[in-house]
Write a protein that holds these residues in place. Structure first.
Motif, PDB file in Angstrom:
ATOM      1  N   ILE A   1       0.787  -1.247  -0.123  1.00  0.00           N
ATOM      2  CA  ILE A   1       0.092  -0.005  -0.021  1.00  0.00           C
ATOM      3  C   ILE A   1       1.067   1.164   0.173  1.00  0.00           C
ATOM      4  O   ILE A   1       1.986   1.327   0.672  1.00  0.00           O
ATOM      5  CB  ILE A   1      -0.874  -0.115   0.993  1.00  0.00           C
ATOM      6  CG1 ILE A   1      -1.778  -1.229   1.360  1.00  0.00           C
ATOM      7  CG2 ILE A   1      -1.494   1.198   1.288  1.00  0.00           C
ATOM      8  CD1 ILE A   1      -2.633  -1.464   2.419  1.00  0.00           C
TER       9      ILE A   1
ATOM     10  N   HIS B   1       1.113   5.095   0.810  1.00  0.00           N
ATOM     11  CA  HIS B   1       0.464   6.202   1.556  1.00  0.00           C
ATOM     12  C   HIS B   1       0.800   7.724   1.179  1.00  0.00           C
ATOM     13  O   HIS B   1       2.271   7.917   0.934  1.00  0.00           O
ATOM     14  CB  HIS B   1       1.042   5.818   3.232  1.00  0.00           C
ATOM     15  CG  HIS B   1       0.868   4.497   3.855  1.00  0.00           C
ATOM     16  ND1 HIS B   1       1.465   3.604   3.208  1.00  0.00           N
ATOM     17  CD2 HIS B   1       0.005   4.336   4.771  1.00  0.00           C
ATOM     18  CE1 HIS B   1       0.800   2.678   3.979  1.00  0.00           C
ATOM     19  NE2 HIS B   1      -0.013   2.920   5.052  1.00  0.00           N
TER      20      HIS B   1
ATOM     21  N   THR C   1      -8.165   1.817   1.917  1.00  0.00           N
ATOM     22  CA  THR C   1      -7.098   1.823   0.977  1.00  0.00           C
ATOM     23  C   THR C   1      -7.953   1.324  -0.228  1.00  0.00           C
ATOM     24  O   THR C   1      -8.795   0.639  -0.167  1.00  0.00           O
ATOM     25  CB  THR C   1      -6.242   0.487   1.272  1.00  0.00           C
ATOM     26  OG1 THR C   1      -5.319   0.963   2.402  1.00  0.00           O
ATOM     27  CG2 THR C   1      -5.295   0.186   0.076  1.00  0.00           C
TER      28      THR C   1
ATOM     29  N   ARG D   1      -3.810   4.954   0.148  1.00  0.00           N
ATOM     30  CA  ARG D   1      -4.491   5.534   1.121  1.00  0.00           C
ATOM     31  C   ARG D   1      -3.758   6.821   1.870  1.00  0.00           C
ATOM     32  O   ARG D   1      -2.621   6.959   1.810  1.00  0.00           O
ATOM     33  CB  ARG D   1      -4.926   4.423   2.405  1.00  0.00           C
ATOM     34  CG  ARG D   1      -3.966   4.116   3.303  1.00  0.00           C
ATOM     35  CD  ARG D   1      -4.543   3.208   4.513  1.00  0.00           C
ATOM     36  NE  ARG D   1      -3.782   3.084   5.472  1.00  0.00           N
ATOM     37  CZ  ARG D   1      -3.757   3.662   6.821  1.00  0.00           C
ATOM     38  NH1 ARG D   1      -4.673   4.638   6.859  1.00  0.00           N
ATOM     39  NH2 ARG D   1      -3.178   3.346   7.752  1.00  0.00           N
TER      40      ARG D   1
END
Ligand code: TXA
Ligand code: MG
Length: 314
Positions: free
Chosen positions: A60, A62, A93, A115
């Motif tokens: 993921i 950020h 997310t 996210r």
């Protein structure tokens, strides 16, 4: 390698470490993440090494703001800005077609999970160093860390810096929503619930998470074995009945059990579950009894993790 611990106010230490292409364990509102600058192949490869993470499991990314996050993506469906405005910064997310070519982050996929995390210090850091790729800061096969001590237990000597921000507010990993189609699909249940998404997007056909259920590509991470404590995890309808001495019992009401862990509501269970799993391993108990919670709201995320922990094949 010496692992140093700093507070969330020591942005300079974080910036210096990240700009040297090293990794940093740091708190988010969900769990602690192991962060590296997403643009740096060398730094991100270090995450996979340190965690022992399978190479086909994407990370993921950020970002400091919704604008910064969505700028990394392309072909963004019309319902996505409404989700971003409602839930960011926060534990959601979004998986979107990638507008960047970061194969070291995407692990062979043409999408990107993005996210905007909630802690103010972290968004300040993101404004200084740019987007950070960050999986949970555990060694693969261990529960996600919710304190700096958990990070150190897994990664001491392997990483240069841990940021101690105290226990995470939420304790469960973010909801992962596949937004590559006309309706979003939940890949991993989390703190932003199906009802939360439905409330924002309205009636079916305008981007609801469940109507009609389209065959979602399973989140790559779901193929990998998940953390199970050494102890057997047993889901019980009434864990207060358990009298077995060599067990940990996690339930709202507890009397006379040897290793009681009490929660008043599902939020408290979510916040503490991984810490209790780690405690059970440290105690060497044979069985962990957990009283079920209804699979609605945050309970869907908690039961998703519990079913995996209790599954005979991981
Ligand atoms: O709350 C969280 O999400 C924490 C904090 C640190 O942000 N991070 C986290 O990362 O839990 P990780 O790597 O432990 O779990 C990320 C999940 C994995 O199941 C992964 O397969 C999935 O998200 N994922 C990441 N990028 C994806 C993509 N492009 N497509 C589908 N799934 C993706
Ligand atoms: Mg993880």
């Amino acid at each position: 390698m010496l692992t140093r611990t700093v507070g969330v106010d020591d942005l300079d230490a974080m910036v210096a470490t990240l700009e040297a292409d090293q990794v940093v364990a740091l708190p988010t509102e969900t769990v602690y993440g192991l962060a590296a600058r997403a643009v740096s192949r060398r730094a991100v490869e270090r995450i996979f090494q340190v965690k022992g993470r399978p190479a086909d499991n994407p990370l993921i990314v950020h970002a400091a703001s919704a604008e910064a996050a969505l700028a990394l993506c392309t072909d963004v469906p019309g319902y996505v800005p409404r989700l971003a405005a409602s839930f960011w910064p926060g534990p959601l997310t979004l998986v979107l077609p990638s507008g960047v070519a970061w194969p070291w982050v995407q692990a062979g996929h043409d999408t990107l999970g993005v996210r905007v995390p909630r802690p103010a210090y972290l968004r300040q850091l993101l404004r200084r160093v740019g987007p950070l790729a960050a999986p949970s800061a555990n060694r693969s096969g261990r529960p996600s860390p919710t304190t700096a001590a958990h990070c150190l237990a897994d990664l001491q000597g392997l990483i240069p810096l841990v940021v101690d921000g105290g226990p995470c507010a939420g304790g469960m990993e973010s909801t992962v929503l596949d937004c590559t189609g006309p309706d979003p699909a939940i890949l991993r249940p989390g703190p932003v619930t199906r009802d939360d998404v439905r409330r924002v997007l309205g009636s079916p056909g305008t981007g609801t998470p469940d109507a009609p259920p389209r065959p979602a590509p399973a989140s790559p991470g779901t193929r990998h074995p998940h953390y199970r404590p050494r102890a057997r995890v047993v889901l019980a309808d009434d864990a207060a009945e358990v009298t077995e001495p060599d067990a940990m019992t996690i339930a709202p009401v507890l009397t006379g059990v040897r290793h009681p862990r009490r929660y008043a509501d599902v939020e408290e269970l979510a916040r503490n579950l991984y810490a209790w799993f780690r405690e059970a391993d440290a105690l060497g108990v044979a069985t962990i009894y957990v009283q079920r919670v209804p699979e609605t709201g945050l309970g869907a995320a908690v039961m998703n993790r519990l079913h995996k922990a209790a599954a005979p094949d991981g």
